[in-house]
Structures are given as C-alpha cells and as structure tokens.
Write an enzyme that holds these catalytic residues in place. Sequence first.
Site, PDB file in Angstrom:
ATOM      1  N   LYS A 137       0.827  -1.208   0.000  1.00  0.00           N
ATOM      2  CA  LYS A 137       0.000   0.000   0.000  1.00  0.00           C
ATOM      3  C   LYS A 137       0.863   1.261   0.000  1.00  0.00           C
ATOM      4  O   LYS A 137       0.612   2.200  -0.759  1.00  0.00           O
ATOM      5  CB  LYS A 137      -0.919   0.007   1.230  1.00  0.00           C
ATOM      6  CG  LYS A 137      -1.723  -1.267   1.486  1.00  0.00           C
ATOM      7  CD  LYS A 137      -2.726  -1.540   0.422  1.00  0.00           C
ATOM      8  CE  LYS A 137      -3.752  -2.593   0.851  1.00  0.00           C
ATOM      9  NZ  LYS A 137      -3.195  -3.935   1.126  1.00  0.00           N
ATOM     10  N   LYS A 168      -8.637   1.358   3.805  1.00  0.00           N
ATOM     11  CA  LYS A 168      -8.179  -0.031   3.849  1.00  0.00           C
ATOM     12  C   LYS A 168      -7.002  -0.187   4.799  1.00  0.00           C
ATOM     13  O   LYS A 168      -6.229   0.746   5.002  1.00  0.00           O
ATOM     14  CB  LYS A 168      -7.817  -0.539   2.451  1.00  0.00           C
ATOM     15  CG  LYS A 168      -6.890   0.345   1.631  1.00  0.00           C
ATOM     16  CD  LYS A 168      -6.840  -0.151   0.181  1.00  0.00           C
ATOM     17  CE  LYS A 168      -6.044   0.791  -0.705  1.00  0.00           C
ATOM     18  NZ  LYS A 168      -6.041   0.367  -2.120  1.00  0.00           N
ATOM     19  N   ARG A 175      -5.425  -5.401 -13.025  1.00  0.00           N
ATOM     20  CA  ARG A 175      -4.177  -6.009 -12.581  1.00  0.00           C
ATOM     21  C   ARG A 175      -3.237  -6.124 -13.777  1.00  0.00           C
ATOM     22  O   ARG A 175      -3.584  -6.697 -14.811  1.00  0.00           O
ATOM     23  CB  ARG A 175      -4.445  -7.398 -11.991  1.00  0.00           C
ATOM     24  CG  ARG A 175      -3.213  -8.293 -11.807  1.00  0.00           C
ATOM     25  CD  ARG A 175      -2.156  -7.712 -10.903  1.00  0.00           C
ATOM     26  NE  ARG A 175      -2.657  -7.317  -9.610  1.00  0.00           N
ATOM     27  CZ  ARG A 175      -2.810  -8.157  -8.587  1.00  0.00           C
ATOM     28  NH1 ARG A 175      -2.510  -9.433  -8.736  1.00  0.00           N
ATOM     29  NH2 ARG A 175      -3.249  -7.707  -7.428  1.00  0.00           N
ATOM     30  N   ARG A 206     -10.794  -6.482 -13.050  1.00  0.00           N
ATOM     31  CA  ARG A 206     -11.665  -7.171 -12.089  1.00  0.00           C
ATOM     32  C   ARG A 206     -12.795  -6.216 -11.734  1.00  0.00           C
ATOM     33  O   ARG A 206     -12.580  -5.236 -11.036  1.00  0.00           O
ATOM     34  CB  ARG A 206     -10.849  -7.592 -10.872  1.00  0.00           C
ATOM     35  CG  ARG A 206      -9.758  -8.599 -11.253  1.00  0.00           C
ATOM     36  CD  ARG A 206      -8.602  -8.611 -10.300  1.00  0.00           C
ATOM     37  NE  ARG A 206      -7.963  -7.302 -10.216  1.00  0.00           N
ATOM     38  CZ  ARG A 206      -6.983  -7.016  -9.347  1.00  0.00           C
ATOM     39  NH1 ARG A 206      -6.544  -7.937  -8.524  1.00  0.00           N
ATOM     40  NH2 ARG A 206      -6.447  -5.807  -9.314  1.00  0.00           N
ATOM     41  N   ARG A 258     -15.597  -3.608  -4.433  1.00  0.00           N
ATOM     42  CA  ARG A 258     -14.240  -4.145  -4.425  1.00  0.00           C
ATOM     43  C   ARG A 258     -13.924  -4.887  -5.717  1.00  0.00           C
ATOM     44  O   ARG A 258     -14.622  -5.814  -6.097  1.00  0.00           O
ATOM     45  CB  ARG A 258     -14.047  -5.086  -3.230  1.00  0.00           C
ATOM     46  CG  ARG A 258     -14.191  -4.412  -1.883  1.00  0.00           C
ATOM     47  CD  ARG A 258     -14.254  -5.417  -0.757  1.00  0.00           C
ATOM     48  NE  ARG A 258     -15.424  -6.266  -0.866  1.00  0.00           N
ATOM     49  CZ  ARG A 258     -15.647  -7.332  -0.096  1.00  0.00           C
ATOM     50  NH1 ARG A 258     -14.771  -7.669   0.829  1.00  0.00           N
ATOM     51  NH2 ARG A 258     -16.734  -8.053  -0.262  1.00  0.00           N
ATOM     52  N   ASP A 265      -2.063  -2.595  -9.401  1.00  0.00           N
ATOM     53  CA  ASP A 265      -3.498  -2.415  -9.552  1.00  0.00           C
ATOM     54  C   ASP A 265      -3.757  -0.997 -10.016  1.00  0.00           C
ATOM     55  O   ASP A 265      -3.265  -0.028  -9.406  1.00  0.00           O
ATOM     56  CB  ASP A 265      -4.215  -2.683  -8.235  1.00  0.00           C
ATOM     57  CG  ASP A 265      -4.094  -4.129  -7.793  1.00  0.00           C
ATOM     58  OD1 ASP A 265      -3.822  -4.993  -8.653  1.00  0.00           O
ATOM     59  OD2 ASP A 265      -4.270  -4.399  -6.587  1.00  0.00           O
ATOM     60  N   GLU A 300      -2.198   0.106  -5.872  1.00  0.00           N
ATOM     61  CA  GLU A 300      -1.373  -0.815  -5.081  1.00  0.00           C
ATOM     62  C   GLU A 300      -0.240  -1.356  -5.936  1.00  0.00           C
ATOM     63  O   GLU A 300      -0.356  -1.453  -7.162  1.00  0.00           O
ATOM     64  CB  GLU A 300      -2.194  -1.983  -4.516  1.00  0.00           C
ATOM     65  CG  GLU A 300      -3.188  -1.569  -3.452  1.00  0.00           C
ATOM     66  CD  GLU A 300      -3.775  -2.753  -2.692  1.00  0.00           C
ATOM     67  OE1 GLU A 300      -3.209  -3.872  -2.774  1.00  0.00           O
ATOM     68  OE2 GLU A 300      -4.807  -2.565  -2.016  1.00  0.00           O
ATOM     69  N   ASN A 302       1.801  -4.841  -5.846  1.00  0.00           N
ATOM     70  CA  ASN A 302       1.804  -6.168  -5.232  1.00  0.00           C
ATOM     71  C   ASN A 302       3.152  -6.842  -5.424  1.00  0.00           C
ATOM     72  O   ASN A 302       3.572  -7.076  -6.551  1.00  0.00           O
ATOM     73  CB  ASN A 302       0.693  -7.034  -5.840  1.00  0.00           C
ATOM     74  CG  ASN A 302      -0.679  -6.394  -5.686  1.00  0.00           C
ATOM     75  OD1 ASN A 302      -1.292  -5.994  -6.656  1.00  0.00           O
ATOM     76  ND2 ASN A 302      -1.142  -6.270  -4.459  1.00  0.00           N
TER      77      ASN A 302
END
Length: 328
Positions: free
Chosen positions: A127, A162, A213, A228, A236, A276, A284, A286
Amino acid sequence: MSNKKLAVIMDPIQNIQPHKDSSLAMLLEAQKRGYEIYCGDLADIWLDGPVPRGRLTKLKAFDDSAHWFEFVDTVDVDLGELDVILMRKDPPFDIQYVFSTYVLEQAERRGALVVNRPQGLRDANEKASTVWFPDCIPATLISRSLDEMRKFIAVHKRIVVKPMDLMGGRSVFSTGIEDGNHNVIFETVSDYGRKYTVLQQYIPEIAESGDRRILLIDGEPIPFGLARIPAPGDHRGNMDAGARVKVNPLTDREWSICKQIGPTLRERGLLFTGIDIIGGYMTELNVTSPTGIRELEKATGISIVEKLFDSISGHCESIAKTSAIPVS
C-alpha cells in the site's frame, strides 16, 4: 551435475484453488524445466547461526484441478544451496513475515536467487510504496490520526479506506462525507488510531472498467491487463470478493505508469510484481504473491510463466558468474 532445485515458500498447497493459482503455475513451469521442486511455509525455515535452513517437502505438481500435487518426501536443506526460492506467502505482512525475510536474505547471501529480493519485500509495502510514484497515484493519506482522516474525507468527499497489511479486498471500505458511518470505519480499520491506515480518493471508474491487474517481469509489463469488475452491490475489484474478470490490452496511460515504475522495480530486485490500476491511477503495488497468471494466460495465449522463468534463468546465470557475498 546435480539437478537444479527450486523451493516455494507459500501457504499450504493443499488449500489452494489450482485452476487459478499462480504459485502452482510457477511450480509446473519449474518442473517442466527440470527443477526438483519443494514447498514450505514460514514455520519450515530458520537460521542456525548464519546458516539458513529449511525443512521442505519435495513434491510433484500436476495441472489437474482434482489432483494437483503429490508429496514425495521431506528433507532438511541449507537454503543457500537451492538455485531459486520463490517467496509466495500471502499477506498479512506482519512482523513474522519480516523475520522470515532475514532467513531468506542469508540464503541470498549464500548464492540462492530469491524472488522477490528479501530487502525489496521489506521495503515495498504493497500500500505505502505507491507513494514512490506520486504522478501515478490518486490522492492518498497514510496515517493513524483520526483527525487527519476526517480532514481527508472533508476534502475528497468520497474515499476508500483499507488496512496496510491485508489482501483480497478484506476490510476495504468505501465511504463518503455524507455517510454517518465514516467515523466508525476510521476507528475500526485503524483500531482507534493504533494502526496506520490507507485512505485514497474514490475513483468512480471502478464500477465500469474495474480494478486492472498488470503483471511485470523485471519491470517489463505483460501487454494485457486483467480487469476485475466489482460484483453488483459491491465496490471491491477483487476476484476473492466475487469480481468478474475481463482482459484488454494496456492503455497508453498504463504503459506510461509501467515505464515510470519499471526501473525502480528492477533496482530493488522485485522481479515479479503486479500493480493495480483504477481509472488510470495506480492504487497498489503487489510484491508478496501477485496473482492473475492463469487468467491472463488463458485469455491471451501468452505464457507468462515461460517469460518469468526465462528471466529467472538469466539471473541465475549472472549469480553463477559471480561469487556469493562472503559470509563470516
């Protein structure tokens, strides 16, 4: 010449969803390339003085949703004698995870290629590390202060809240200045100001174009993104939260973001990452256990694991040409 050896540090393989598990895809590719493959969890690795050791389970992998692995035997090994270690343990990214990176760092010092680099894993909180790239992200606040959270929502009106250390859409809230629950959301996610919490400006494009993604190998993106799109009644964009998926080529803006972040990823040894993107903003980065390989491969015909292991092979060759850092 002894066989090449690869270990994956991951959650129990018997609990995965094999049809969409990226770690299994990596194991299958490693096995195809002649590696002996092993798996283990954080409890299976430790330091004996300076020596990183592991009690790992050798296995065979199968591309079969009903029968995707067989355990062969369990062995004690010097982790530094492995060729490759894939660190694929899912968050939470807690102090135990940090401790495990010290073990893996010793394996790296003794000649193993660790993907991703242990120091990179510690430095690149999924994050917080987005703020390294201010031109790529939405308005973002990372704070424990409830007062600062109230100021942020007063400015941006609708936001996402979050926790710093979870994944898969867990404990992610969308709220607004008119929502009477926003103060209790701040209190709950931050544990009444005891935990750093991420607040980001809400990006309305999530509803139509989803949370995209994008996977990068050594800082170079796969040229398609996995959108997504939230399930009806949800905000979400996570597959674990029921989002539907759609694959499209990268946009110009997404290429631009990848170009900006790629050199930093390479410099920090983050060989396999996922970002993301919502509405042209990176939300984000990852680095612990990026997913999406199998969905993208199925939709595009691109063998992402082949590209990944070509890169891994190149790094292993570089390690072989240079001696490991001396260990006292």
